[in-house]
Design an enzyme around this catalytic site. Structure first.
Site, PDB file in Angstrom:
ATOM      1  N   ASP A 305       0.595  -1.285  -0.051  1.00  0.00           N
ATOM      2  CA  ASP A 305      -0.103  -0.071  -0.140  1.00  0.00           C
ATOM      3  C   ASP A 305       0.856   1.196   0.083  1.00  0.00           C
ATOM      4  O   ASP A 305       0.233   2.372  -0.599  1.00  0.00           O
ATOM      5  CB  ASP A 305      -1.117   0.057   1.204  1.00  0.00           C
ATOM      6  CG  ASP A 305      -2.125  -1.065   1.051  1.00  0.00           C
ATOM      7  OD1 ASP A 305      -2.868  -0.938  -0.004  1.00  0.00           O
ATOM      8  OD2 ASP A 305      -2.193  -1.995   1.682  1.00  0.00           O
ATOM      9  N   TYR A 389      -9.660  -0.733   2.899  1.00  0.00           N
ATOM     10  CA  TYR A 389      -9.234  -0.709   4.052  1.00  0.00           C
ATOM     11  C   TYR A 389      -8.865   0.688   4.623  1.00  0.00           C
ATOM     12  O   TYR A 389      -8.576   1.497   3.796  1.00  0.00           O
ATOM     13  CB  TYR A 389      -7.958  -1.427   4.480  1.00  0.00           C
ATOM     14  CG  TYR A 389      -8.314  -3.082   4.721  1.00  0.00           C
ATOM     15  CD1 TYR A 389      -8.995  -3.196   5.876  1.00  0.00           C
ATOM     16  CD2 TYR A 389      -8.036  -3.921   3.864  1.00  0.00           C
ATOM     17  CE1 TYR A 389      -9.243  -4.507   6.242  1.00  0.00           C
ATOM     18  CE2 TYR A 389      -8.007  -5.259   4.495  1.00  0.00           C
ATOM     19  CZ  TYR A 389      -8.682  -5.553   5.336  1.00  0.00           C
ATOM     20  OH  TYR A 389      -9.130  -6.801   5.824  1.00  0.00           O
TER      21      TYR A 389
HETATM   22  N1  ABN Z   1      -5.288  -2.077  -1.028  1.00  0.00           N
HETATM   23  C1  ABN Z   1      -4.859  -1.968  -2.342  1.00  0.00           C
HETATM   24  C2  ABN Z   1      -5.398  -0.839  -2.881  1.00  0.00           C
HETATM   25  C3  ABN Z   1      -5.025   0.511  -2.319  1.00  0.00           C
HETATM   26  C4  ABN Z   1      -5.446   1.726  -3.092  1.00  0.00           C
HETATM   27  C5  ABN Z   1      -6.129   1.717  -4.304  1.00  0.00           C
HETATM   28  C6  ABN Z   1      -6.335   0.333  -4.849  1.00  0.00           C
HETATM   29  C7  ABN Z   1      -6.061  -0.833  -4.015  1.00  0.00           C
HETATM   30 CU    CU Z   2      -7.694  -7.439   7.239  1.00  0.00          CU
END
Ligand code: ABN
Ligand code: CU
Length: 698
Positions: A305, A389
């Protein structure tokens, strides 16, 4: 009492401001024409120059302001550049081969539009049971492709994780689709679609939502909550000078970049008049979220990320009373947009204090004399949204010299479709009918650029172990002996170490030239971290190759200005052959990291085996660790924090009033029916620091 001042000239650690970003963009455009701007960020001052300036800001040369730029030119060519802002000169311009820079939010947003009108995607939606008139209800989370050997890394690719939302306000992750289009950012086209052999139809369960209208419909909000207000009638106890903060003996600089988000620099603690350096730079430097479903193409689902999307680029604009309560100081963040215009994220960082419970307490069982001192903490926070998330990153400073990085994990599970009768084979959990949430890990890599009483430090691993000597032997006759076994991690190879909960393993960053007068042990900061799962993808797997930093809990390297990000500078579409970042820097492991300028890298996190309680939105899961002073201070460094209540045996004897009376009165106050007067009595007042109230205060 808090105050805010600022210098007219930027501090060398300050992020580039709007004018500096605009100026770098103009210089690059003039020299190279129209380009897509991927990054324009502070090229951090070289440490050798910076330490000279920090030691003598009046006389030493001020480190120059340099913009680190990454651009994408027509044809998908990627250039890394450096722009000296004072001279207006481009001092580096390098064409990269087979490397893809970070994916920006603008690039991500485009994929959904393209998917909705692509005939092959429409066809797949129809197979899934979505009529073509409903394509406006089809959404995608475009992830970088990770790495896919069929497509390599010369073209810039994203994989679109597909969902259907019957109503615009519905939780997106409830109706996942089973196919995965692959998008080429240069052509702005879908170039392939991964379709599973066994198809899974669109889920039919009724929507489960977390928005207010849905909660009202499902019975309404609970009604038994009384307000909790935080008041700081005299303001905050920290001072800001630009982005430098001073609070409770701490002083440091708060930076921010597109990649790591918050960066803390030059962290010192004023120990009774002596300003002691502790860390040169602290940041969350990378993370990886590998998913554990073996079916193709889920092996590609492992998000870096920070390295692939950027904790800065994805950061939220924070709101008072929601993301943070109390008296808050905010800092904004500025970034370039793709076309060279500017974006500002208001309130990207919040800075505030919170009560932190009891700092220390002791009562004498003989006579109820007692001292109770409440603590407070300073929190520097950002929250970023990584598609599904949310990650709240908190840097918590305690009065006793402890730094506590804490990550609060919330948001929504990444989900995949399943037949309600399907066997998830243990690789995931049906969290709602037709919704399979795959097992995954959240592994974070903390970068600790140590400066414990100076740059020359050594890392030791400490394990609590029983004496080797057998029961009955002269050294351990009763068999009860145990001690902290310390292992010096003096080379980069030896320092690649794992967690061991059975020995309460910790790592100590020591200054071996500074021995404590009593303990005779080296001044140190100890890493205490207890949520340290190993990387579950196996050696040789794609994730293992790409996320070399996660192979061990701790690595130690010798400081190098250009080693900031442990999965490499450009992470999207790296194949892991060779593994970039830490594995490269460690090489054969022979480099000495003994009594030198070291950086400790720590990977920690959680294994997330999803459960229905995590759906449709996940209550916060905190993940925390400590950097604690050990053999650093002469003794308890917070004895001078005013107690909330202190009564000595002689005062108790003289007054005949015990602490129990005070406790009873406060307990009645909690329910609003006390006769007593809260003002000036034991334990009342803001954070209990209103003075030393002996028993005479009652
Ligand atoms: N968790 C992966 C992700 C982050 C930002 C945008 C798309 C995907
Ligand atoms: Cu998780």
């Amino acid at each position: 009492m808090g105050s805010i001042t600022s210098d007219p000239v930027p501090h060398p650690f300050d992020p580039l401001d709007q004018d500096e970003i605009a100026s770098a963009i103009n210089i690059v455009k003039k020299a190279h024409g129209e380009l897509y701007f991927n990054v324009v960020s502070l090229h951090e001052p070289r440490k050798a120059e910076m330490t000279k300036w920090l030691a003598d800001p009046t006389n030493a040369p001020r480190p120059p302001r340099i913009a680190d730029t990454v651009v994408i030119a027509p044809g998908g060519k990627v250039y890394d550049g450096l722009v000296d802002l004072a001279s207006g000169k481009i001092t580096k311009w390098e064409l990269l081969d087979g490397l893809q820079p970070i994916i920006t939010m603008e690039e991500l947003r485009q994929v959904e539009y393209v998917c909705r009108v692509d005939p092959k995607v429409i066809e797949q939606c129809e197979i899934s049971g979505i009529p073509k008139e409903d394509m406006n209800k089809v959404y995608c989370d475009p992830w970088t492709i990770g790495y896919d050997e069929r497509h390599g890394n010369k073209i810039r690719l994203q994989q679109a994780l597909m969902y259907y939302r019957p109503e615009v306000d519905d939780c997106q992750y409830q109706y996942p689709l089973d196919f995965c289009p692959i998008y080429d950012a240069e052509q702005q086209k879908i170039i392939a679609i991964d379709i599973p052999k066994v198809r899974r139809p669109l889920g039919k369960a009724k929507p489960i939502n977390y928005h207010p209208a849905a909660v009202e419909k499902a019975g309404g909000y609970r009604k038994d909550l009384k307000p909790i207000n935080i008041t700081q009638p005299e303001g905050v106890s920290f001072k800001m000078n630009g982005r430098e903060i001073e609070w409770q003996n701490w002083k440091f600089h708060i930076g921010f970049n597109y990649r790591e988000g918050i960066v803390l620099n030059n962290i010192t603690y004023n120990d009774k008049g002596s300003v002691r350096p502790i860390f040169y730079r602290l940041s969350l430097a990378e993370m990886v979220v590998p998913y554990g479903n073996p079916e193709h193409p889920h092996q590609r689902k492992h998000a870096f990320d920070l390295g692939e999307y950027g904790a800065g680029y994805m950061t939220n604009s924070l709101a008072l009373g929601c993301d943070c309560k109390g008296s808050i100081h905010y800092l904004d963040a500025h970034f370039p947009a793709r076309d060279g215009s500017l974006n500002t994220i208001k309130n990207a960082i919040c800075i505030h204090e919170e009560d932190s419970g009891i700092l220390f307490k002791h009562s004498d069982f003989r006579d109820e004399s007692v001292i109770v001192t409440r603590g407070r903490k300073l929190i520097i926070q950002q929250i970023f949204t990584a598609a599904n998330y949310e990650y709240a990153i908190q840097w918590i400073f305690h009065q006793d010299g402890t730094i506590q990085p804490e990550i609060k994990l919330t948001g929504i599970l990444n989900t995949y479709s399943m037949d309600p009768d399907e066997d998830t084979k243990g690789w995931g959990t049906q969290v709602y009918p037709g919704v399979n949430a795959h097992n995954h890990q959240h592994l974070f890599c903390l970068r600790v650029d140590a400066n414990v009483d100076g740059p020359n430090n050594t890392v030791f691993m400490s394990d609590a172990v029983a004496s080797d000597a057998p029961v009955g032997s002269p050294e351990n006759f009763y068999g009860n002996a145990f001690y902290a076994k310390r292992t010096k991690l003096d080379t980069t190879g030896k320092a690649a170490t794992d967690y061991n909960g059975a020995t309460s393993r910790t790592w100590e960053i020591c200054n071996t030239s500074k021995l404590h007068p009593y303990s005779k042990k080296a001044a140190s900061y100890k890493l205490v971290s207890r949520e340290v799962p190993g990387l579950l993808p196996k050696e040789g797997s794609l994730v293992w190759k790409r996320a070399g930093f996660a192979r061990h809990a701790v690595f130690v390297t010798k400081y190098n200005d250009d080693q900031l990000w442990p999965a490499g500078r450009h992470v999207p579409q790296t194949s892991g052959e060779p593994s970039l970042g830490l594995p490269e820097w460690i090489g054969d492991g022979s480099e000495s990291v003994d009594d030198t300028d070291v950086v400790l890298w720590h990977t920690f996190g959680v294994v997330h085996i999803p459960a229905p309680e995590d759906f449709p939105v996940m209550p916060v899961e905190p993940i925390t660790l400590l950097l604690r002073p050990r053999n650093f201070f002469a003794n308890n460094p917070v004895l001078d924090v005013p107690p909330s209540y202190a009564s000595t045996p002689s005062q108790v004897a003289a007054s005949g009033v015990g602490a129990t009376d005070a406790a009873d009165r406060m307990s009645r106050l909690a329910f609003g029916n006390a006769n007593g007067n809260g003002n000036g009595a034991c334990c009342a007042g803001s954070n209990g620091t209103s003075g030393t109230n002996g028993v005479n205060g009652h």
